[in-house]
Scaffold this motif. Structure first.
Motif, PDB file in Angstrom:
ATOM      1  N   VAL A  16       0.803  -1.220   0.000  1.00  0.00           N
ATOM      2  CA  VAL A  16       0.000   0.000   0.000  1.00  0.00           C
ATOM      3  C   VAL A  16       0.841   1.276   0.000  1.00  0.00           C
ATOM      4  O   VAL A  16       0.279   2.374  -0.006  1.00  0.00           O
ATOM      5  CB  VAL A  16      -0.997   0.006   1.181  1.00  0.00           C
ATOM      6  N   GLN A  17       2.150   1.150  -0.014  1.00  0.00           N
ATOM      7  CA  GLN A  17       3.013   2.322  -0.148  1.00  0.00           C
ATOM      8  C   GLN A  17       3.659   2.286  -1.518  1.00  0.00           C
ATOM      9  O   GLN A  17       3.967   1.222  -2.059  1.00  0.00           O
ATOM     10  CB  GLN A  17       4.067   2.348   0.957  1.00  0.00           C
ATOM     11  N   GLY A  18       3.861   3.476  -2.105  1.00  0.00           N
ATOM     12  CA  GLY A  18       4.455   3.559  -3.425  1.00  0.00           C
ATOM     13  C   GLY A  18       3.479   3.257  -4.546  1.00  0.00           C
ATOM     14  O   GLY A  18       3.888   2.994  -5.680  1.00  0.00           O
ATOM     15  N   VAL A  19       2.175   3.281  -4.236  1.00  0.00           N
ATOM     16  CA  VAL A  19       1.142   2.969  -5.239  1.00  0.00           C
ATOM     17  C   VAL A  19       0.086   4.084  -5.301  1.00  0.00           C
ATOM     18  O   VAL A  19      -1.028   3.863  -5.755  1.00  0.00           O
ATOM     19  CB  VAL A  19       0.481   1.603  -4.961  1.00  0.00           C
ATOM     20  N   PHE A  20       0.447   5.275  -4.830  1.00  0.00           N
ATOM     21  CA  PHE A  20      -0.437   6.448  -4.821  1.00  0.00           C
ATOM     22  C   PHE A  20      -1.648   6.274  -3.909  1.00  0.00           C
ATOM     23  O   PHE A  20      -2.703   6.867  -4.143  1.00  0.00           O
ATOM     24  CB  PHE A  20      -0.879   6.824  -6.242  1.00  0.00           C
ATOM     25  N   PHE A  21      -1.491   5.462  -2.853  1.00  0.00           N
ATOM     26  CA  PHE A  21      -2.602   5.223  -1.935  1.00  0.00           C
ATOM     27  C   PHE A  21      -3.019   6.519  -1.244  1.00  0.00           C
ATOM     28  O   PHE A  21      -4.205   6.860  -1.208  1.00  0.00           O
ATOM     29  CB  PHE A  21      -2.216   4.178  -0.879  1.00  0.00           C
ATOM     30  N   ARG A  22      -2.050   7.255  -0.690  1.00  0.00           N
ATOM     31  CA  ARG A  22      -2.400   8.462   0.071  1.00  0.00           C
ATOM     32  C   ARG A  22      -3.079   9.520  -0.794  1.00  0.00           C
ATOM     33  O   ARG A  22      -4.099  10.085  -0.402  1.00  0.00           O
ATOM     34  CB  ARG A  22      -1.163   9.056   0.750  1.00  0.00           C
ATOM     35  N   ASP A  23      -2.530   9.800  -1.964  1.00  0.00           N
ATOM     36  CA  ASP A  23      -3.111  10.833  -2.809  1.00  0.00           C
ATOM     37  C   ASP A  23      -4.490  10.419  -3.319  1.00  0.00           C
ATOM     38  O   ASP A  23      -5.411  11.234  -3.346  1.00  0.00           O
ATOM     39  CB  ASP A  23      -2.185  11.162  -3.977  1.00  0.00           C
ATOM     40  N   THR A  24      -4.634   9.171  -3.707  1.00  0.00           N
ATOM     41  CA  THR A  24      -5.935   8.705  -4.172  1.00  0.00           C
ATOM     42  C   THR A  24      -6.948   8.722  -3.034  1.00  0.00           C
ATOM     43  O   THR A  24      -8.114   9.080  -3.220  1.00  0.00           O
ATOM     44  CB  THR A  24      -5.819   7.290  -4.774  1.00  0.00           C
ATOM     45  N   CYS A  25      -6.505   8.372  -1.834  1.00  0.00           N
ATOM     46  CA  CYS A  25      -7.369   8.417  -0.654  1.00  0.00           C
ATOM     47  C   CYS A  25      -7.832   9.856  -0.386  1.00  0.00           C
ATOM     48  O   CYS A  25      -9.008  10.095  -0.113  1.00  0.00           O
ATOM     49  CB  CYS A  25      -6.623   7.849   0.551  1.00  0.00           C
ATOM     50  N   ARG A  26      -6.912  10.804  -0.483  1.00  0.00           N
ATOM     51  CA  ARG A  26      -7.257  12.212  -0.282  1.00  0.00           C
ATOM     52  C   ARG A  26      -8.314  12.655  -1.287  1.00  0.00           C
ATOM     53  O   ARG A  26      -9.319  13.284  -0.931  1.00  0.00           O
ATOM     54  CB  ARG A  26      -6.023  13.100  -0.403  1.00  0.00           C
ATOM     55  N   ILE A  60     -15.678   5.364   2.290  1.00  0.00           N
ATOM     56  CA  ILE A  60     -14.229   5.458   2.125  1.00  0.00           C
ATOM     57  C   ILE A  60     -13.519   4.286   2.803  1.00  0.00           C
ATOM     58  O   ILE A  60     -12.496   3.811   2.317  1.00  0.00           O
ATOM     59  CB  ILE A  60     -13.662   6.830   2.555  1.00  0.00           C
ATOM     60  N   VAL A  61     -14.061   3.790   3.903  1.00  0.00           N
ATOM     61  CA  VAL A  61     -13.482   2.590   4.517  1.00  0.00           C
ATOM     62  C   VAL A  61     -13.620   1.416   3.541  1.00  0.00           C
ATOM     63  O   VAL A  61     -12.680   0.638   3.361  1.00  0.00           O
ATOM     64  CB  VAL A  61     -14.139   2.273   5.875  1.00  0.00           C
ATOM     65  N   ASP A  62     -14.753   1.298   2.875  1.00  0.00           N
ATOM     66  CA  ASP A  62     -14.927   0.250   1.864  1.00  0.00           C
ATOM     67  C   ASP A  62     -13.904   0.412   0.739  1.00  0.00           C
ATOM     68  O   ASP A  62     -13.329  -0.563   0.268  1.00  0.00           O
ATOM     69  CB  ASP A  62     -16.344   0.272   1.278  1.00  0.00           C
ATOM     70  N   TRP A  63     -13.677   1.656   0.314  1.00  0.00           N
ATOM     71  CA  TRP A  63     -12.684   1.911  -0.731  1.00  0.00           C
ATOM     72  C   TRP A  63     -11.305   1.434  -0.269  1.00  0.00           C
ATOM     73  O   TRP A  63     -10.544   0.873  -1.058  1.00  0.00           O
ATOM     74  CB  TRP A  63     -12.650   3.412  -1.081  1.00  0.00           C
ATOM     75  N   CYS A  64     -10.969   1.644   0.999  1.00  0.00           N
ATOM     76  CA  CYS A  64      -9.659   1.239   1.537  1.00  0.00           C
ATOM     77  C   CYS A  64      -9.425  -0.264   1.436  1.00  0.00           C
ATOM     78  O   CYS A  64      -8.279  -0.710   1.420  1.00  0.00           O
ATOM     79  CB  CYS A  64      -9.515   1.674   2.994  1.00  0.00           C
ATOM     80  N   PRO A  69      -5.605   1.178  -8.059  1.00  0.00           N
ATOM     81  CA  PRO A  69      -5.372  -0.019  -8.874  1.00  0.00           C
ATOM     82  C   PRO A  69      -4.088  -0.798  -8.573  1.00  0.00           C
ATOM     83  O   PRO A  69      -4.103  -2.028  -8.631  1.00  0.00           O
ATOM     84  CB  PRO A  69      -5.354   0.529 -10.307  1.00  0.00           C
ATOM     85  N   LEU A  70      -2.985  -0.144  -8.244  1.00  0.00           N
ATOM     86  CA  LEU A  70      -1.726  -0.855  -8.019  1.00  0.00           C
ATOM     87  C   LEU A  70      -1.574  -1.421  -6.605  1.00  0.00           C
ATOM     88  O   LEU A  70      -0.654  -2.180  -6.335  1.00  0.00           O
ATOM     89  CB  LEU A  70      -0.531   0.055  -8.335  1.00  0.00           C
ATOM     90  N   ALA A  71      -2.474  -1.051  -5.703  1.00  0.00           N
ATOM     91  CA  ALA A  71      -2.391  -1.530  -4.317  1.00  0.00           C
ATOM     92  C   ALA A  71      -2.829  -2.989  -4.224  1.00  0.00           C
ATOM     93  O   ALA A  71      -3.637  -3.471  -5.022  1.00  0.00           O
ATOM     94  CB  ALA A  71      -3.274  -0.682  -3.404  1.00  0.00           C
ATOM     95  N   ARG A  72      -2.295  -3.672  -3.227  1.00  0.00           N
ATOM     96  CA  ARG A  72      -2.712  -5.035  -2.907  1.00  0.00           C
ATOM     97  C   ARG A  72      -2.988  -5.074  -1.408  1.00  0.00           C
ATOM     98  O   ARG A  72      -2.088  -5.310  -0.599  1.00  0.00           O
ATOM     99  CB  ARG A  72      -1.626  -6.061  -3.277  1.00  0.00           C
ATOM    100  N   VAL A  73      -4.227  -4.803  -1.047  1.00  0.00           N
ATOM    101  CA  VAL A  73      -4.619  -4.724   0.361  1.00  0.00           C
ATOM    102  C   VAL A  73      -4.823  -6.137   0.898  1.00  0.00           C
ATOM    103  O   VAL A  73      -5.543  -6.939   0.310  1.00  0.00           O
ATOM    104  CB  VAL A  73      -5.891  -3.879   0.539  1.00  0.00           C
TER     105      VAL A  73
END
Length: 93
Positions: A16-26, A60-64, A69-73
């Motif tokens: 979840v890091q290096g995959v634009f998680f924070r910016d997309t979450c914002r 947004i919790v559901d989105w998390c 797309p590049l994240a693997r939660v």
């Protein structure tokens, strides 16, 4: 009609890091009208706090659970906290 605030604290585990998680979450939080913050943690997870109406916070919790797309939660840990009355969403360093 007054909407009561809810606050949820989440930690997202996986790739979840290096995959634009924070910016997309914002961007998602702003689109949903959710306040709070998101940041990377030293252990490779992402931590976030969401405040707003119950529906938008749940969305947004559901989105998390999937993230961008590049994240693997792998797992999302969540807890409910007392709202602080946050009014904006920020990326913390």
């Amino acid at each position: 009609m007054t909407t009561s605030l809810t606050r949820t604290h989440v930690t997202i585990h996986g790739m979840v890091q290096g995959v634009f998680f924070r910016d997309t979450c914002r961007r998602m939080a702003e689109r949903l009208g959710v306040a709070g913050w998101v940041r990377n943690r030293p252990d490779g997870s992402v931590e976030a706090v969401f405040e707003g109406g119950a529906g938008p916070v749940e969305a947004i919790v559901d989105w998390c659970r999937n993230g961008p797309p590049l994240a693997r939660v792998v797992r999302v840990d969540r807890s409910t906290e007392r709202p602080e009355g946050l009014t904006a969403f920020e990326i913390r360093r």
